[in-house]
Motif scaffolding. Structure first.
Motif, PDB file in Angstrom:
ATOM      1  N   TRP A 182       0.858  -1.193   0.000  1.00  0.00           N
ATOM      2  CA  TRP A 182       0.000   0.000   0.000  1.00  0.00           C
ATOM      3  C   TRP A 182       0.895   1.245   0.000  1.00  0.00           C
ATOM      4  CZ3 TRP A 182      -0.536  -4.094   3.384  1.00  0.00           C
ATOM      5  CH2 TRP A 182      -1.680  -4.889   3.226  1.00  0.00           C
ATOM      6  N   ARG A 183       0.426   2.276  -0.644  1.00  0.00           N
ATOM      7  CA  ARG A 183       1.089   3.574  -0.627  1.00  0.00           C
ATOM      8  C   ARG A 183       0.238   4.510   0.219  1.00  0.00           C
ATOM      9  NH1 ARG A 183       5.047   4.204  -4.506  1.00  0.00           N
ATOM     10  NH2 ARG A 183       4.744   6.463  -4.587  1.00  0.00           N
ATOM     11  N   LEU A 184       0.902   5.149   1.193  1.00  0.00           N
ATOM     12  CA  LEU A 184       0.209   5.999   2.150  1.00  0.00           C
ATOM     13  C   LEU A 184       0.691   7.436   2.012  1.00  0.00           C
ATOM     14  CD1 LEU A 184       0.519   3.689   5.304  1.00  0.00           C
ATOM     15  CD2 LEU A 184      -1.370   3.808   3.657  1.00  0.00           C
ATOM     16  N   ALA A 185      -0.241   8.335   2.148  1.00  0.00           N
ATOM     17  CA  ALA A 185       0.087   9.760   2.068  1.00  0.00           C
ATOM     18  C   ALA A 185       0.688  10.230   3.384  1.00  0.00           C
ATOM     19  CB  ALA A 185      -1.170  10.566   1.737  1.00  0.00           C
ATOM     20  N   LEU A 186       1.315  11.431   3.334  1.00  0.00           N
ATOM     21  CA  LEU A 186       1.914  12.003   4.541  1.00  0.00           C
ATOM     22  C   LEU A 186       0.832  12.725   5.350  1.00  0.00           C
ATOM     23  CD1 LEU A 186       5.276  13.442   3.106  1.00  0.00           C
ATOM     24  CD2 LEU A 186       4.860  11.249   4.220  1.00  0.00           C
ATOM     25  N   ASP A 187      -0.022  11.921   5.913  1.00  0.00           N
ATOM     26  CA  ASP A 187      -1.159  12.448   6.658  1.00  0.00           C
ATOM     27  C   ASP A 187      -1.345  11.581   7.893  1.00  0.00           C
ATOM     28  OD1 ASP A 187      -3.508  13.411   7.686  1.00  0.00           O
ATOM     29  OD2 ASP A 187      -4.616  13.264   5.803  1.00  0.00           O
ATOM     30  N   PRO A 188      -1.436  12.203   9.086  1.00  0.00           N
ATOM     31  CA  PRO A 188      -1.632  11.394  10.288  1.00  0.00           C
ATOM     32  C   PRO A 188      -2.854  10.502  10.224  1.00  0.00           C
ATOM     33  CG  PRO A 188      -1.004  13.624  10.875  1.00  0.00           C
ATOM     34  CD  PRO A 188      -1.251  13.632   9.389  1.00  0.00           C
ATOM     35  N   ALA A 189      -3.812  10.858   9.427  1.00  0.00           N
ATOM     36  CA  ALA A 189      -5.006  10.018   9.321  1.00  0.00           C
ATOM     37  C   ALA A 189      -4.698   8.691   8.659  1.00  0.00           C
ATOM     38  CB  ALA A 189      -6.088  10.763   8.546  1.00  0.00           C
ATOM     39  N   GLU A 190      -3.566   8.612   7.888  1.00  0.00           N
ATOM     40  CA  GLU A 190      -3.193   7.369   7.204  1.00  0.00           C
ATOM     41  C   GLU A 190      -2.750   6.291   8.196  1.00  0.00           C
ATOM     42  OE1 GLU A 190      -2.785   7.145   3.120  1.00  0.00           O
ATOM     43  OE2 GLU A 190      -4.568   7.737   4.258  1.00  0.00           O
ATOM     44  N   VAL A 191      -2.476   6.704   9.438  1.00  0.00           N
ATOM     45  CA  VAL A 191      -2.064   5.711  10.426  1.00  0.00           C
ATOM     46  C   VAL A 191      -3.233   4.770  10.722  1.00  0.00           C
ATOM     47  CG1 VAL A 191      -1.241   5.375  12.787  1.00  0.00           C
ATOM     48  CG2 VAL A 191      -0.362   7.276  11.412  1.00  0.00           C
ATOM     49  N   GLY A 192      -4.441   5.329  10.887  1.00  0.00           N
ATOM     50  CA  GLY A 192      -5.601   4.495  11.116  1.00  0.00           C
ATOM     51  C   GLY A 192      -5.872   3.588   9.948  1.00  0.00           C
ATOM     52  N   ARG A 193      -5.697   4.123   8.717  1.00  0.00           N
ATOM     53  CA  ARG A 193      -5.904   3.291   7.525  1.00  0.00           C
ATOM     54  C   ARG A 193      -4.901   2.135   7.491  1.00  0.00           C
ATOM     55  NH1 ARG A 193      -3.813   4.376   1.829  1.00  0.00           N
ATOM     56  NH2 ARG A 193      -4.888   2.779   0.584  1.00  0.00           N
ATOM     57  N   ALA A 194      -3.660   2.388   7.911  1.00  0.00           N
ATOM     58  CA  ALA A 194      -2.646   1.334   7.928  1.00  0.00           C
ATOM     59  C   ALA A 194      -3.059   0.200   8.856  1.00  0.00           C
ATOM     60  CB  ALA A 194      -1.295   1.917   8.339  1.00  0.00           C
ATOM     61  N   ARG A 195      -3.598   0.542  10.029  1.00  0.00           N
ATOM     62  CA  ARG A 195      -4.024  -0.502  10.943  1.00  0.00           C
ATOM     63  C   ARG A 195      -5.157  -1.332  10.334  1.00  0.00           C
ATOM     64  NH1 ARG A 195      -3.782   3.743  14.798  1.00  0.00           N
ATOM     65  NH2 ARG A 195      -6.074   3.901  14.745  1.00  0.00           N
ATOM     66  N   ALA A 196      -6.041  -0.658   9.657  1.00  0.00           N
ATOM     67  CA  ALA A 196      -7.200  -1.357   9.095  1.00  0.00           C
ATOM     68  C   ALA A 196      -6.791  -2.316   7.983  1.00  0.00           C
ATOM     69  CB  ALA A 196      -8.201  -0.334   8.583  1.00  0.00           C
ATOM     70  N   VAL A 197      -5.914  -1.866   7.056  1.00  0.00           N
ATOM     71  CA  VAL A 197      -5.540  -2.743   5.937  1.00  0.00           C
ATOM     72  C   VAL A 197      -4.712  -3.928   6.422  1.00  0.00           C
ATOM     73  CG1 VAL A 197      -5.689  -0.877   4.242  1.00  0.00           C
ATOM     74  CG2 VAL A 197      -3.504  -1.317   5.393  1.00  0.00           C
ATOM     75  N   VAL A 198      -3.930  -3.734   7.467  1.00  0.00           N
ATOM     76  CA  VAL A 198      -3.135  -4.850   7.997  1.00  0.00           C
ATOM     77  C   VAL A 198      -4.062  -5.896   8.598  1.00  0.00           C
ATOM     78  CG1 VAL A 198      -1.509  -5.501   9.812  1.00  0.00           C
ATOM     79  CG2 VAL A 198      -1.014  -3.540   8.352  1.00  0.00           C
ATOM     80  N   ARG A 199      -5.049  -5.455   9.380  1.00  0.00           N
ATOM     81  CA  ARG A 199      -5.982  -6.408   9.964  1.00  0.00           C
ATOM     82  C   ARG A 199      -6.730  -7.183   8.881  1.00  0.00           C
ATOM     83  NH1 ARG A 199      -7.328  -5.721  15.363  1.00  0.00           N
ATOM     84  NH2 ARG A 199      -6.400  -3.884  16.385  1.00  0.00           N
ATOM     85  N   GLU A 200      -7.212  -6.440   7.914  1.00  0.00           N
ATOM     86  CA  GLU A 200      -7.989  -7.077   6.851  1.00  0.00           C
ATOM     87  C   GLU A 200      -7.166  -8.111   6.103  1.00  0.00           C
ATOM     88  OE1 GLU A 200     -10.420  -5.771   2.804  1.00  0.00           O
ATOM     89  OE2 GLU A 200      -9.556  -4.238   4.125  1.00  0.00           O
ATOM     90  N   GLN A 201      -5.902  -7.784   5.763  1.00  0.00           N
ATOM     91  CA  GLN A 201      -5.057  -8.713   4.998  1.00  0.00           C
ATOM     92  C   GLN A 201      -4.724  -9.969   5.805  1.00  0.00           C
ATOM     93  OE1 GLN A 201      -4.031  -8.249   1.643  1.00  0.00           O
ATOM     94  NE2 GLN A 201      -3.637 -10.437   1.987  1.00  0.00           N
ATOM     95  N   LEU A 202      -4.477  -9.826   7.057  1.00  0.00           N
ATOM     96  CA  LEU A 202      -4.144 -10.995   7.868  1.00  0.00           C
ATOM     97  C   LEU A 202      -5.353 -11.907   8.044  1.00  0.00           C
ATOM     98  CD1 LEU A 202      -1.759  -9.523  10.620  1.00  0.00           C
ATOM     99  CD2 LEU A 202      -1.179 -10.693   8.494  1.00  0.00           C
ATOM    100  N   HIS A 203      -6.551 -11.338   8.155  1.00  0.00           N
ATOM    101  CA  HIS A 203      -7.736 -12.188   8.200  1.00  0.00           C
ATOM    102  C   HIS A 203      -7.890 -12.931   6.886  1.00  0.00           C
ATOM    103  CE1 HIS A 203      -9.696 -11.372  12.071  1.00  0.00           C
ATOM    104  NE2 HIS A 203      -9.177 -10.135  11.987  1.00  0.00           N
TER     105      HIS A 203
END
Length: 833
Positions: A714-735
């Motif tokens: 995944w490519r993430l922007a330089l935005d603190p809000a992307e931290v929450g998105r990172a947690r979500a995509v990691v959880r989803e992929q591992l499931h």
């Protein structure tokens, strides 16, 4: 001695007056020379004897002397025993002999006789009817011979027929022409000479010196033999049966002593004979021991050889103890051992029934020895300790050291000798030697023999110890420099082999390595420093460390070799090495390779099992300088195998290296059950070709690759809000991958990495990657080259705890610079299925 005239006289007659007078005036007398052995047989018959007595040499040699010499009374009728043999003295001269000595005749002797001598013609001995009736006037001299040969008497004779006008008839007149000897010498310094002889000849008494002076000056003949007896420290009894005749002589001596009779002379002389035999047997024994020990530099084998060499010839039981550090191949402190020194029982050889000693004093046991024991005395003084018989009290004292084991029945009543095993004034151990009670006990002579035996054994053991110690140091050094590569890396399996040069020890300059790189990539390295030994090993360690450091910076292969070449030139002119550097990308299915003068690798294709040598730019060795390096990319498929090695495996002296490379390719393609089996097949095939002298480093990698479904990015922007998105995509992929058990932990750690990247990145987008393999890998890339470091966070600090959390929860984590910034990563262990 046989000096004839210029013109030979008629056979059987004296020379003419003129001739004899001529030679007499010149001091020369024609002589007959005869040697007689101890059996009374003629062993030498000169030409003068043939002329004087009319018998040829062939007829005289081996005949009885009294039958050939017509000098009646000059030879004894029967043998008499004396220091000078059978002819030392003789009484009774015979009717035809005129003696120049009054009373008894003692050798050297002289005489004059008128004898019947057979005439000889020009062709031989005259027949009885042809002989003349003239008698020959003969002068003779007889001298005893003392020495190791069989000859015991020298007889000289001369025809005095032509000397009557020069020799008056008075007794003793012929002494004036004694052949080179003086019967009476008036020498004023005789007493002084006798007094100083003991200073010249050691261990000589005054009486002995006076006798020698009298023999030389008064009797007129030299001393041919001088005996000196010294007590030699030998062992008369070696446990070997003596000859039956010696045993019989000893029995006769015992009977004579018991009956009060004098000991026979033959038995009295046997002591010197036994001592000579003992010296010979001692030297033979020590020579045999020296030949049996030290056949190798293996410490364990040397210990067994030393024990077996002394049993049963010298002792019945031999126990060997060595210091703990000697057994371990380590050094030990200076100074004598003490009561805390541990001694290992390393060998036990005996002639008792099997198993009698094994349970009581097993080999391998380690123990100290108290100060009151003879063993402690031996190892602290470095001198042998002799106990003629182990008493009940001493047996109890020794047995007290062995807990719950009673060794008194094994040692009580036996003779014991403890000898130190030392070399270069260092006590390495000691040997306990025991003899059965019925065998002759050890004595002072045995102590000296045992000390000599132990000295030779100690030197051999010390050589083996030093060799073992050096081998251990070399092996430790080599092992510390060669990496312990894990058998599985991201997307590949790895197997390695290292073989030291067969004649060059265990340390060399060949090495292999693997380095974990960002993006689930792996760097594979094989190198070879030119030369051998410790210098090459040290150089190899420096270059290997440099390669690891630059690989962690994720430098491209060609750039890494250029930097390594610059480093080698700065270190010195002697730094020359070849190196093959490969970066394997299991996601892209690609090899990125650069070569610095190394032999090319072999690729074994999984699709058809065929092998090929990769065609690479050769490049110059590291350290040459000024030469560019090129890198190439090679596509690989899952299951392909990469074989990298040093030239010691394929190069044989006198053979083209192409033959070795072809053999390498062929053996690498051979099917194998595992990677280790494949490496062993290659080593076995190429190592049997003979002539290998160099070190060998071999690295084989099976390139399994990583499937696209096992990679998520995944490519993430330089935005603190992307931290929450990172947690979500990691959880989803591992499931989705069935790794829900790791979802919470992985999301938390990814949150920390992405937060740091957002905070420190300068403008480039952040990349988040998950890779499922043998572990779960999570990587975060940003454009900030500064590597994160652990900080000490206090209770009130807002930052500094993220890396501590990662270090506690992650299986492994790290960071490395890249060409665009840095990569921070962590791994989690996959749950068991």
């Amino acid at each position: 001695m046989d000096r004839g005239t210029e013109r030979e006289a008629p056979p059987g007659r004296g020379a003419g007056d003129g001739v004899v007078s001529e030679h007499t005036a010149a001091g020369r007398i024609p002589l007959a020379v005869i040697l007689i052995d101890r059996d009374g047989l003629v062993s030498h018959w000169s030409r003068g004897a043939r002329r004087l007595f009319g018998t040829t040499k062939e007829e005289a040699i081996g005949q009885t002397a009294v039958d050939l010499l017509p000098v009646s009374g000059a030879l004894p009728d029967e043998e008499e025993t004396s220091p000078y043999g059978a002819f030392a003295s003789y009484d009774g001269l015979g009717p035809d002999l005129e003696s120049s000595l009054d009373g008894q005749l003692s050798y050297p002797a002289a005489g004059r006789a008128r004898l019947d001598v057979p005439e000889r013609s020009e062709t031989g001995v005259l027949r009885p009817e042809e002989r003349g009736s003239d008698r020959v006037d003969v002068l003779w001299w007889a001298y005893p011979l003392v020495g190791p040969g069989r000859e015991r008497l020298l007889v000289l004779a001369a025809d005095a027929g032509g000397l009557r006008q020069d020799l008056p008839e008075a007794d003793g007149a012929f002494e004036r022409i004694a052949p080179g000897f003086a019967h009476h010498t008036d020498f004023s310094g005789a007493d002084e000479l006798a007094r100083r002889l003991p200073e010249i000849l050691p261990s000589m008494s005054v009486d002995e010196s006076a006798r020698i002076v009298a023999q030389v000056l008064e009797l007129g003949y030299p001393v041919l033999e001088f005996s000196q007896n010294e007590r030699v420290p030998v062992t008369p009894d070696w446990g070997v049966a003596r000859r039956a005749e010696r045993k019989a002589r000893r029995e006769r001596a015992a009977v004579a002593v018991a009956e009060g009779l004098p000991v026979p002379q033959e038995v009295a002389d046997e002591g010197e004979d036994l001592e000579y035999v003992a010296v010979r047997e001692r030297l033979e024994f020590l020579n045999e021991v020296s030949g049996r020990i030290g056949t190798s530099l293996d410490l364990a084998r040397t210990i067994i050889e030393v024990s077996k060499a002394v049993v049963p010839k010298f002792t019945d039981v031999a126990g060997t103890y060595l210091r703990e550090q000697v057994v371990a191949g380590e050094g030990f402190p200076d100074g004598v051992p003490d009561t805390t020194t541990m001694w290992h029982r390393v060998a036990l050889e005996h002639t008792d029934e099997p198993g009698r000693w094994d349970d009581v004093v097993p080999v391998g046991e380690a123990m100290p020895f108290p100060a009151h024991t003879p063993f402690f005395q031996c190892m602290t003084t470095g001198d042998p300790v002799l106990v003629p018989r182990i008493s009940e009290q001493m047996g109890h004292m020794i047995a007290s050291q062995f807990e719950k084991r009673d060794i008194r029945p094994l040692i009580t009543g036996r003779s014991m000798l403890v000898v130190p095993l030392k070399a270069r004034n260092v006590v390495l151990g000691f040997m306990i030697l025991l003899r059965h009670p019925e065998r002759v006990e050890f004595n002072d002579m045995d102590r000296v023999t045992g000390a000599e035996l132990a000295a030779r054994a100690g030197l051999v053991l010390d050589n083996a110890r030093m060799y073992t110690y050096q081998e251990s140091v070399a092996e430790t050094l080599q092992d510390s420099m060669l990496p312990h590569i894990p058998p599985r890396m991201a997307g590949c399996d790895i197997a390695t082999r290292y073989l030291p040069g067969t004649l060059l020890g265990r340390v060399g300059g060949d090495w292999f390595d693997s380095v974990k790189l960002p993006g689930a990539r792996t760097a594979l390295v094989v190198g070879d420093v030119m030369g051998h030994g410790l210098n090459s090993a040290a150089m190899m360690g420096q270059l290997r460390t440099a390669v690891q450091t630059m690989a962690a910076m994720d430098l491209p292969p060609a750039q890494l070799l250029r930097n390594l070449d610059d480093l080698a030139q700065r270190l010195g002119d002697s730094y020359l090495a070849t190196c093959l550097y490969v970066v394997y990308d299991p996601i892209a299915g690609e090899l990125h390779i650069a070569n610095a003068g190394h032999i090319p690798p072999v690729i074994v294709r999984a699709r058809d099992g065929r092998s090929e040598l990769l065609d690479l730019p050769t490049g110059a060795p590291i350290g040459v300088g000024g030469v560019p390096f090129e890198a190439v990319r090679v596509r690989v498929d899952p299951g392909d195998r990469l074989v990298m090695c040093t030239d010691g495996l394929v190069e044989v002296r006198g053979e083209d290296i192409g033959v070795g490379l072809a053999t390498l390719s062929e053996s690498a393609a051979h099917p194998a059950a595992s990677m280790d089996d494949a490496c062993d097949t290659i080593i076995r095939t190429l190592n049997t070709r003979g002539g290998r002298k160099d070190d060998v480093a071999l690295l084989m990698a099976r390139l399994n690759g990583i499937e696209p479904d096992d990679v998520a990015e995944w490519r993430l922007a330089l935005d603190p809000a992307e931290v929450g998105r990172a947690r979500a995509v990691v959880r989803e992929q591992l499931h989705e991958w069935g790794l829900a058990k790791l979802a919470d932990t992985a999301a938390l750690l990814a949150d920390e990495l992405v937060t740091n990247a957002v905070r420190h990145s300068h403008g480039r987008r952040i990349e988040l990657r998950l890779v499922r393999g043998d572990t779960l890998l999570c990587e975060v890339d940003d454009d900030d080259p500064t590597l994160p470091t652990l900080l000490g966070a206090g209770p009130d600090d807002e930052f500094g705890r993220g890396l501590h959390v990662i270090g506690v929860l992650a299986r492994e984590w790290g960071a490395s610079r890249t060409t665009a910034g840095k990569t921070v990563w962590f791994e989690l262990t996959l749950p068991r299925r």
